[in-house]
Design an enzyme around this catalytic site. Structure first.
Site, mmCIF file in Angstrom:
data_model
loop_
_atom_site.group_PDB
_atom_site.id
_atom_site.type_symbol
_atom_site.label_atom_id
_atom_site.label_comp_id
_atom_site.label_asym_id
_atom_site.label_seq_id
_atom_site.Cartn_x
_atom_site.Cartn_y
_atom_site.Cartn_z
ATOM 1 C CG HIS A 35 -4.974 0.541 3.319
ATOM 2 N ND1 HIS A 35 -5.034 0.638 4.687
ATOM 3 C CD2 HIS A 35 -5.254 -0.741 3.023
ATOM 4 C CE1 HIS A 35 -5.338 -0.549 5.184
ATOM 5 N NE2 HIS A 35 -5.482 -1.396 4.201
ATOM 6 C CE1 TYR A 86 -3.920 -2.064 0.426
ATOM 7 C CE2 TYR A 86 -2.597 -3.262 2.015
ATOM 8 C CZ TYR A 86 -3.719 -3.172 1.212
ATOM 9 O OH TYR A 86 -4.619 -4.190 1.205
HETATM 10 MG MG MG Z 1 -9.120 -1.584 2.442
#
Ligand code: MG
Length: 443
Positions: A250, A195
């Site tokens: 995120h 992420y």
């Molecule tokens: Mg998520």
């Protein structure tokens, strides 16, 4: 009075017409037709069954009754505080539930919810979810039906899913999307590196300065924000229009950075963009909606179903990203799902590896039943997990299929589960993320 006389005339006595409050449909023993053969049950034990076969802490709750053949299983997985959930179940819910009637799911949910007075935390919510899902499992077993039947029956033949494609380069991401399309997937989430490019970056200055720990992750938001639109462009070019593309921000970048990036993604027609802001920055949704019509998914970090109400009513996002064990089980999830129908907000339950197969089955039972289903996160269980949890959901051509056995359809091999005990220490690495100067970032 007229109505009462009419009913008496038909032999349908009310208000004293029958002794002892019996229903007109009850037999001489007071049994209603739908209860005949269903003797009243009492909960005799509520216990947590933790297991960790692949380094991911899973917790399942088993609710036992005075009928040894009737028990239920529910997912209470909160890997970041697994031992605390086990204690919440074994030390508190067990004592609280013993002797109660497992048929009364709503009553048990409501009374358990306030039994600690202070509520809504992830530990107690996950424990409550384990109990709640197990009660739905019991009800399905007693009715001889899969749980989705109790929720209204099927509105689709199987659960359409998206899978995850990632890669260390944009080319690798695109190649992985092509591979998943060959396997039948029509929806793919694309992420470059981890992420926010955490795994792609060079050694950051905070590590060289000895700040934080060497295991902490580094967020290079400049790299991330520049490369996500390039990744979408490359995947669209290689894979065409047949695949729906998803992406998870995120929460890791600044709110305005997220808005500017989502605007750039508009031309690649994302299926949805997930978690643009942390729950602490909800006020930015209005600004986001003023600048782009890209569909948005939100809510995996919400603790309380009340957090969904206002954003849904104001249509601030399009997909409900609930982690069902995190909000307390099937009972509260169904309330949010049904509310979504009124506002064109669709379900997209969180379905990562740290949800037990029982929890994934609970996701899928709701997915099959609610009209406003959006999409589900795909999951492929290892052979070990399938051995521990017989009846786990399976994937075929991008669709999730569930066992048609009564209840949630997933069993547990307790002996095998206990062969993989919870580790004593938790690995905090995934949640620890810093900027170049060492400032902590909220995941
Ligand atoms: Mg998520």
């Amino acid at each position: 009075m007229k109505r009462r006389n009419l009913l008496r005339g038909l032999g349908l006595g009310i208000a004293g017409g029958l002794a002892g409050g019996q229903s007109v449909l009850a037999n001489e023993n007071g049994e209603k037709p739908w209860n005949r053969g269903m003797a009243p049950l009492k909960i005799t034990k509520v216990k947590a069954i933790p297991t960790c076969p692949h380094g991911i802490e899973l917790i399942v709750v088993k609710v036992e009754t005075n009928d040894p053949d009737i028990y239920g299983l529910g997912c209470a997985t909160f890997r970041q505080r697994a031992h605390a959930v086990v204690a919440a179940v074994n030390e508190y819910l067990d004592d609280f539930c013993r002797g109660k009637d497992p048929d009364n799911i709503e009553d048990i949910w409501q009374t358990s919810y306030v039994s600690s007075y202070w509520r809504n935390g992830p530990v107690l919510n996950n424990a409550l979810s384990g109990l709640d899902q197990a009660l739905w499992d019991i009800k399905g077993k007693r009715a001889g039906m899969p749980v989705y039947q109790l929720l209204g029956g099927k509105t689709r033949f199987a659960v359409d899913c998206y899978t995850h494609a990632s890669g260390k380069s944009i080319e690798e991401v695109a190649d992985n999307v092509s591979k998943f399309m060959e396997q039948g997937y029509r929806h793919v989430r694309i992420q470059l590196g981890g992420y926010g490019s955490a795994s792609l970056s060079e050694s950051p200055d905070f590590k060289n300065a000895g700040f934080g720990t060497q295991e902490d992750n580094y967020l290079d938001s400049h790299f991330y924000l520049n490369n996500v639109p390039k990744m979408f462009e490359a995947v669209r070019k290689q894979c065409g229009e047949k695949v729906a593309l998803l992406h998870d921000i995120h929460e890791r970048v600044k709110p305005l950075e997220a808005i500017n990036m989502i605007k750039k993604l508009e031309e690649f027609r994302p299926f949805f963009i997930e978690d643009p802001f942390s729950p602490e920055n909800m006020e930015y949704f209005e600004l986001l909606r003023q600048h782009t019509t890209v569909p948005i998914a939100m809510g995996e970090l919400f603790n309380n179903i009340n957090e969904f109400k206002e954003p849904m009513v104001r249509r601030l996002f399009d997909y409900i990203r609930i982690h069902i064990s995190q909000i307390g089980g099937i009972t509260p999830a169904m309330k949010v799902a049904r509310l979504g129908e009124w506002f064109n907000v669709l379900t997209a339950w969180h379905g990562p590896g740290d949800v037990s197969p029982v929890g994934h089955a609970a996701n899928a039972h709701i997915d099959l039943a609610v009209w406003n289903f959006g999409i589900q996160e795909a999951v492929n269980f290892s052979e070990t997990l399938q051995e521990i949890f017989p009846g786990s959901p399976t994937m075929k051509n991008g669709f999730m299929h569930i066992s048609e056995a009564p209840g949630l359809g997933v069993e547990i091999n307790e002996k095998l589960a206990l062969k993989y005990p919870l580790p004593d220490k938790f690995n905090y690495n995934w949640t620890q993320l810093r900027k170049n100067d060492g400032t902590p970032v909220r995941p």
